[in-house]
Scaffold this motif. Structure first.
Motif, PDB file in Angstrom:
ATOM      1  N   PHE A 144      -5.457   2.942   5.350  1.00  0.00           N
ATOM      2  CA  PHE A 144      -5.030   1.947   6.340  1.00  0.00           C
ATOM      3  C   PHE A 144      -3.567   1.577   6.155  1.00  0.00           C
ATOM      4  N   VAL A 145      -3.139   1.355   4.932  1.00  0.00           N
ATOM      5  CA  VAL A 145      -1.739   1.011   4.673  1.00  0.00           C
ATOM      6  C   VAL A 145      -0.828   2.144   5.134  1.00  0.00           C
ATOM      7  N   ALA A 146      -1.242   3.384   4.926  1.00  0.00           N
ATOM      8  CA  ALA A 146      -0.443   4.523   5.389  1.00  0.00           C
ATOM      9  C   ALA A 146      -0.303   4.506   6.915  1.00  0.00           C
ATOM     10  N   ASP A 147      -1.383   4.138   7.614  1.00  0.00           N
ATOM     11  CA  ASP A 147      -1.317   4.056   9.079  1.00  0.00           C
ATOM     12  C   ASP A 147      -0.375   2.939   9.520  1.00  0.00           C
ATOM     13  N   VAL A 148      -0.416   1.808   8.832  1.00  0.00           N
ATOM     14  CA  VAL A 148       0.490   0.697   9.159  1.00  0.00           C
ATOM     15  C   VAL A 148       1.939   1.119   8.944  1.00  0.00           C
ATOM     16  N   LEU A 149       2.206   1.756   7.824  1.00  0.00           N
ATOM     17  CA  LEU A 149       3.577   2.175   7.515  1.00  0.00           C
ATOM     18  C   LEU A 149       4.069   3.227   8.505  1.00  0.00           C
ATOM     19  N   ALA A 150       3.184   4.074   8.985  1.00  0.00           N
ATOM     20  CA  ALA A 150       3.575   5.071   9.976  1.00  0.00           C
ATOM     21  C   ALA A 150       4.042   4.401  11.268  1.00  0.00           C
ATOM     22  N   VAL A 151       3.359   3.319  11.666  1.00  0.00           N
ATOM     23  CA  VAL A 151       3.786   2.568  12.852  1.00  0.00           C
ATOM     24  C   VAL A 151       5.143   1.911  12.595  1.00  0.00           C
ATOM     25  N   LEU A 152       5.305   1.331  11.426  1.00  0.00           N
ATOM     26  CA  LEU A 152       6.543   0.620  11.108  1.00  0.00           C
ATOM     27  C   LEU A 152       7.732   1.552  10.958  1.00  0.00           C
TER      28      LEU A 152
END
Length: 270
Positions: A144-152
């Motif tokens: 999940f954190v990887a998905d958030v960072l990809a958006v950011l």
């Protein structure tokens, strides 16, 4: 206290006291106020991992969720289309993606992204800062954190990542994104500071009740950490916390720093 020393304002869920929380209209509303330095949003995944801005674990009312939308479902088990069509608090504002929120942020306004839930329920907040198995918790949060960072990655503005959960902070730290981290603590300032030291966090976000004394704030500043307090809902509380030296007010309403900065104007006593 003059304007230069007034704490910055972080619009809690987009000033949740006056707008439908964690929605694009709320973020736009917060950004119309010059005092807003950052907007805070909560992020959770849908069933396919799309990162959306929502606080609770369920769209409908349960023992753990407030039932603030017209839809039903557990967020991480619900199709993205259903989540994005859910109307918030009886308004036409719907649950947005994190991308949609970032798109409406103007230059100069940062984003405080609170990592709220991975795929599945998490430990109670009171247990989050004393994990027996931090590596296992980190691994659980990593997708999940990887998905958030990809958006950011597509956002050029200021980012602050915060969470109650050590697993989330550990995953963000291990990812090496360079975004500063903040530990949110509910009850124990000492536990929060221990966790902040562990992950080299730049700030701690305690409830306002824990930091009303200036010496407490000074002690945290001596550790090279900022202090952003939640959740501020009156001007008087904001003024008291400003006098204590906090760096930021995570606020439900705009205008709470006017009496601190001297911009509220005179009071007609007639």
């Amino acid at each position: 206290m003059d304007d230069d020393s007034a704490p910055r304002v972080i619009a809690h869920r987009g000033f949740a006291g006056t707008a439908p929380e964690n929605t694009v209209p709320a973020v736009e509303y917060a950004c119309r106020h010059d005092e807003t330095d950052m907007v805070e949003v909560d992020v959770v995944p849908t069933a396919d991992g799309t990162v959306v801005c929502f606080h609770d674990s369920h769209l409908h009312e349960t023992d753990e969720s407030r039932g603030i939308t017209d839809a039903e479902g557990t967020i991480w088990e619900t199709a993205t289309e259903t989540v994005l069509d859910a109307r918030v608090l009886g308004t036409d504002a719907t649950v947005p993606t994190l991308d949609a929120v970032l798109d409406v942020l103007p230059d100069g306004v940062g984003i405080n992204v609170e990592l709220k839930h991975p795929t599945g329920p998490v430990a109670p907040i009171t247990d989050a800062l004393a994990l027996a198995e931090p590596q296992r918790a980190r691994e659980r949060w990593q997708p999940f954190v990887a998905d958030v960072l990809a958006v950011l990655d597509g956002f050029d503005g200021r980012v602050l990542l915060s969470s109650f959960y050590e697993g989330a902070l550990a995953a963000a730290d291990a990812a090496g994104s360079g975004h500063p981290l903040a530990v949110i603590t509910a009850e124990s300032l000492a536990d929060g500071l221990t966790t902040a030291d562990r992950y080299d966090a730049t700030a701690i976000h305690p409830p306002w009740q824990l930091v009303t004394e200036a010496d407490v704030v000074t002690d945290i500043h001596d550790r090279d950490m900022g202090v952003n307090v939640w959740t501020v809902d009156t001007w008087h509380r904001g003024a008291t916390l400003a006098d204590a030296g906090v760096d930021g007010l995570i606020a439900d309403y705009p205008g709470l720093t006017a009496w601190v900065s001297g911009t509220a104007g005179s009071v007609d006593s007639r």
